[in-house]
Design an enzyme around this catalytic site. Structure first.
Site, PDB file in Angstrom:
ATOM      1  CD  GLU A   1      -3.101  -0.926   2.137  1.00  0.00           C
ATOM      2  OE1 GLU A   1      -3.125   0.065   2.879  1.00  0.00           O
ATOM      3  OE2 GLU A   1      -4.013  -1.775   2.100  1.00  0.00           O
TER       4      GLU A   1
ATOM      5  CD  GLU B   1      -2.969  -5.689   4.196  1.00  0.00           C
ATOM      6  OE1 GLU B   1      -3.863  -4.933   4.616  1.00  0.00           O
ATOM      7  OE2 GLU B   1      -1.766  -5.382   4.161  1.00  0.00           O
TER       8      GLU B   1
HETATM    9  C1  GAL Z   1      -4.203  -2.023   5.461  1.00  0.00           C
HETATM   10  C2  GAL Z   1      -2.729  -2.084   5.829  1.00  0.00           C
HETATM   11  C3  GAL Z   1      -2.522  -2.909   7.065  1.00  0.00           C
HETATM   12  C4  GAL Z   1      -3.473  -2.482   8.136  1.00  0.00           C
HETATM   13  C5  GAL Z   1      -4.877  -2.641   7.639  1.00  0.00           C
HETATM   14  C6  GAL Z   1      -5.902  -2.268   8.682  1.00  0.00           C
HETATM   15  O1  GAL Z   1      -4.455  -0.951   4.664  1.00  0.00           O
HETATM   16  O2  GAL Z   1      -1.982  -2.619   4.785  1.00  0.00           O
HETATM   17  O3  GAL Z   1      -1.213  -2.748   7.507  1.00  0.00           O
HETATM   18  O4  GAL Z   1      -3.211  -1.169   8.462  1.00  0.00           O
HETATM   19  O5  GAL Z   1      -5.049  -1.798   6.531  1.00  0.00           O
HETATM   20  O6  GAL Z   1      -7.185  -2.239   8.137  1.00  0.00           O
END
Ligand code: GAL
Length: 946
Positions: free
Chosen positions: A434, A509
């Protein structure tokens, strides 16, 4: 040439009565460190480090303050590594949200610098060998000195680093490592801890050796045989050109030789290093797989004539990985859907300082849920984690910390890859996560392209990934080999795949849902969120929706849930006093939340049946309660107090629910497969807490000062059922060869301490005045009441000039104690400032004729002689005389240490549970952990350390 060196070594050996002939030693340096907090903004509170006329940056060997070899660290706290001092710090509402409101960072300079020192002996017989000091990871900005010599600085809190310290060592004498750690700056937006939170090693070799990470072992499968390619780097630190051969021996898991190959002769000039390739056939190898993580090793032997000067062992696995754009990921030719989680390195009780056994325990929890993959969000992991993943058969997406394309930033990627590329568990490298400033633009595409090409220089066996959070189709996502989707609500993976049909893809993720273990009703006031699997108001998909998407598409290799475990920091959607994230499938202690059973249903082949919520809704009779069932059976029938509420059919990758008006008693689920009753599960209304129960993950631990047991503390009712809402304060006592290293309970809003450590407070006696004894009434002058205000300030010169005749002198100083101080153990860690010293405390003689030959004395004060407020010290003795005009004699009489033993360990249970982590102290024997709680029957647990 070769023979000359060998002859030289033999002569040397004879003259010393035996050199260390071992080709290579690697000693764990985790034990017996000294620790103290320094200061990030005030050199005086940082032990005056860096303030000397000549500092370590001016002159070699001029480390000052704690960096100096002869610094007196007796008042520092002894401890073992790994250590994270943030785990010991209090919380504050104005501290960093992302770091879980712990009082570390630029706003808390008094808590942001830590000093570590370790003394060790290197024997005379080691002379002639090379010594390497290796750090697996220090958070962060570590500066290292050995015997006052500056070794270097490592800004990264996650990258392993090391130094060749040979020339700085005292052979046949004592040595000291000093490390200054500065955690003022954050690298991540999540809890990162502070300190030497990973292992430290001391490796020694002969001067012709394989440097750390000096091998690269990979294999190719041809029919049933493997070609193993081995690249070995060799360095020559002899002062002559040196010729050698390399013998590579492959061994199986039991240590039996499988195959070997000899190289031709190579020659290296002094200080030169070079890499050499070899290939070995292994017939019908046993493949490394997630179900059978079989490991081979290769011993790279460096042969100097007939002598083996080094044996460098590399653990590796023979396996094939294949990423495809349309069918996902294949391991050894077999399709494997990646069922992964993202995780940061921290755990209840210990913070980021996770002993290896805890790392392994956590991986075990993830495996039990059906995980076969792990993403090291968002930094290079502990080497111990990768070793465990190799042993346990877990596929790793190994991530770099920061994207960047300058040589200096890129070098972190190189160091990550060369450190980790021999792990069969690693299936891809991630160059970034990100990166909002660049992920959607041309610059991002250019940087990703460059990093991707660069990474291939060090490993061309794995694809390069980046995790992208939006603008799919542009920027980084348009060039990266292995596209990482962060969150489905950001776009359409099908469209992206259609536009980039050549690209491999995975869900880096998914999730980011917010749940609290054991909570089944949102409670915004208490900052708890129900553990039902739901979309979040900010748009993140429920876990099952994410999985349904990934499970349904072959081109997607799988997904990594955000996150496997809750972690400190990022307590989205709340702020203080929430200090822990809500994202985990497991809580911070590793207690399962209900989502674990959803995943277990669809990620494992075990038969699963799970009911949520608990059935303790006393006072809410008749109110409808959402009852959910997770199972991988065909049908489930639900019963309230044995009355059927109907039978329902389970859809794949789904769950079942009933609305049930509450009535105390029981909820029962009966699951059927192929029409047959297979599983029954009952959740009952419990009574109130009656006793405590302790359960350990194992009852025998290794007596190695590292191994540990993870103990669950339960509040149970008089029928032995865990009381699902019990919040009882429990205190713990341990006896036998173990220590408690942390406690927790998984409550994201708990501000209770995780650690109860002894206190080491230091006071410097001050206001030193001096007067010659002659001409004054010494008896009068030593009295506490005597005011020396008219005397001269003491210690204005550092010793009398050579040849002077010292005269008996009275030195008078003072220190102040508080009520709290008086309760501790007060010791003056005295450093001689005169000869023939007598010492008085508050007018009474406490030591006579202290020698100055042993410069350091320890004077424990009798508590009856101490006062709240000012206390007076007198030293009577003959000032020190220099031998040479350039000598500087000691003028610092040392510090007063106020020691308080660790307070009682305790923790409240949260929804019936708490956790205690106990660790071997190195000795074998029986360990007994006792737990006591108000109005509860106590409990005892026995563990054996062997
Ligand atoms: C994502 C990020 C993670 C964490 C997550 C929480 O954007 O890559 O590290 O912060 O969000 O929702």
């Amino acid at each position: 040439m070769k023979t000359r060196i060998i002859a030289g070594l033999i002569l040397f050996a004879l003259s010393l009565g035996g050199l260390n002939a071992s080709p290579r030693d690697r000693i764990l340096m985790d034990f017996d460190w000294k620790f103290a907090l320094g200061h990030a903004g005030d050199p005086r509170r940082d032990f005056n480090h860096g303030t000397a006329y000549f500092t370590y940056l001016a002159k070699a060997g001029y480390g000052d303050g704690p960096a100096a070899a002869n610094f007196d660290d007796r008042s520092w706290r002894p401890l073992d590594l790994p250590h994270d001092w943030v785990a010991e710090l209090p919380f504050a509402p104005n501290a960093s949200h992302s770091h879980g409101y712990k009082t570390v960072g630029y706003a808390f300079p008094e808590y942001s610098v830590g000093w570590y020192r370790k003394h060790f002996v290197v024997e005379e017989k080691e002379r002639g060998r090379r010594f390497f000091l290796e750090f697996d990871g220090v958070f962060r900005n570590a500066r290292v000195w050995v015997n006052g010599f500056y070794c270097g600085n490592e800004p990264s809190g996650y990258t392993s680093f090391g130094f060749d310290i040979t020339e700085y060592l005292n052979f046949g004498g004592s040595n000291v490592i000093a490390v200054r750690v500065d955690a003022s700056l954050e690298e991540g937006w999540f809890y990162e801890g502070a300190g030497i939170y990973r292992h430290v090693w001391l490796t020694s070799t002969k001067p012709l050796y394989v440097p750390q990470y000096g091998t690269f072992v990979r294999s190719e499968l041809r029919d049933n045989d493997a070609a193993v390619y081995i690249t070995t780097e060799v360095r020559n630190k002899y002062q002559e050109n040196t010729s050698f051969r390399i013998l590579n021996i492959i061994k199986d898991r039991e240590g039996r030789e499988v195959a070997r190959t000899h190289s031709v002769e190579y020659t290296l000039r002094p200080q030169e290093g070079e890499s050499y390739d070899a290939v070995i056939e292994v017939e019908k190898p046993r493949l490394w797989d997630i179900d059978d993580p079989y490991l081979y090793s290769v011993e790279s032997c460096i042969l100097l004539g007939d002598t083996t000067t080094d044996i460098y062992t590399t653990s590796f696995g023979i396996r094939t990985i294949e990423w495809t754009a349309d069918k996902g990921f294949f391991l050894n030719g077999r399709h494997v859907k990646l069922k992964g989680t993202n995780n940061h390195q921290n755990h209840a009780g210990v913070g980021s300082a996770m002993p290896d056994a805890l790392i392994e325990w956590r991986l075990g929890r993830l495996k039990a849920m059906g995980c076969n993959a792990y993403r090291t969000a968002h930094y290079p992991p502990s080497p111990a984690l990768l070793d465990a993943a190799d042993r346990m058969g877990i596929l790793v997406l190994c991530e770099n910390r920061l994207m960047g394309t300058t040589d200096q930033v890129l070098d972190y990627l190189r160091r990550l890859i060369i450190r980790d590329r021999n792990h069969p568990s690693i299936i891809a490298w991630s160059i970034g996560n990100e990166e909002w400033a660049i992920e959607n633009n041309e610059r991002g595409a250019a940087m990703a392209t460059l990093m991707q090409d660069y990474a291939k220089l060090f490993d061309n066996t794995r694809p390069i990934n980046a995790a992208v959070s939006g603008s799919w189709g542009r920027g980084i996502s348009s060039v990266v080999e292995l596209m990482g989707y962060n969150y489905l609500f950001h776009g359409n993976t099908d469209l992206h795949h259609e536009r980039f049909p050549w690209q491999f893809s995975v869900g880096t993720e998914e999730g980011s849902t917010n749940t609290t273990r054991g909570i089944y009703e949102d409670d915004p006031e208490k900052q708890y969120l129900a553990a039902y699997d739901r979309d979040t108001p900010s748009g993140f998909f429920a876990i099952r929706k994410g999985w349904q998407h990934y499970a349904a598409r072959d081109y997607l290799a799988g997904m990594f849930i955000w996150t496997g475990f809750d972690y400190r920091g990022e307590p989205t959607p709340f702020r203080y006093p929430s200090v822990v994230s809500y994202f985990g499938m497991y809580d911070l202690c590793g207690f399962p939340k209900d989502n674990v059973y959803y995943l277990k249903s669809w990620w494992t082949n075990e038969e699963v049946l799970h009911i949520l919520p608990h059935w303790n809704w006393q006072g809410r009779e008749g109110e409808p309660i959402d009852v959910w069932v997770y199972s991988n059976m065909d049908e489930v029938e639900l019963f309230l107090n044995n009355k059927s509420l109907g039978r329902k059919t389970m859809e794949k990758n789904s769950y079942l629910s009933w609305e049930v008006p509450f009535k105390p008693g029981s909820i029962k689920a009966v699951a059927f497969k192929d029409g047959k009753k297979r599983l029954v599960k009952v959740v009952e209304t419990t009574g109130k807490g009656d006793s405590l129960k302790l359960e350990a993950d194992k009852t025998i631990i290794k007596a190695d000062r590292m191994d540990l047991a993870v103990v669950t503390v339960k509040v149970i009712d008089n029928k032995g059922r865990t009381v699902p809402d019990a919040a009882n304060l429990v205190s713990f006592d341990i006896s036998g060869p173990a220590r408690i290293i942390g406690v927790g309970n998984g409550d994201p809003t708990s501000l209770e301490p995780d650690q109860f450590v002894p206190q080491y407070k230091r006071i410097k006696p001050g206001n030193w005045k001096a007067h010659k004894a002659e001409g004054i009434d010494v008896d009068e002058a030593v009295r506490a009441e005597f005011d020396a205000v008219s005397w001269e300030a003491a210690f204005q010169i550092k010793g009398l000039e050579p040849g002077s005749q010292p005269e008996l002198t009275v030195y008078k100083g003072s220190f102040t104690l508080t009520q709290e101080d008086i309760k501790g153990q007060v010791t003056w860690l005295f450093n001689s400032i005169a000869t023939g010293q007598s010492v008085y405390l508050n007018g009474e003689l406490i030591a006579k004729s202290l020698s100055d030959s042993y410069n350091r004395h320890s004077l424990r004060f009798d508590p009856a002689m101490l006062k709240v407020g000012d206390n007076h010290l007198v030293i009577l003795g003959y000032p020190l005389v220099k031998q040479n005009i350039w000598d500087e004699m000691n003028t610092d009489p040392g510090e007063i240490l106020i020691y308080h033993a660790a307070p009682q360990w305790q923790r409240k249970t949260f929804n019936g549970l708490a956790q205690v982590i106990i660790q071997s102290d190195g000795e074998p024997g029986d360990i007994v952990l006792k737990a006591k709680g108000e109005k509860l029957k106590a409990s005892e647990l026995r563990i054996e350390a062997r």
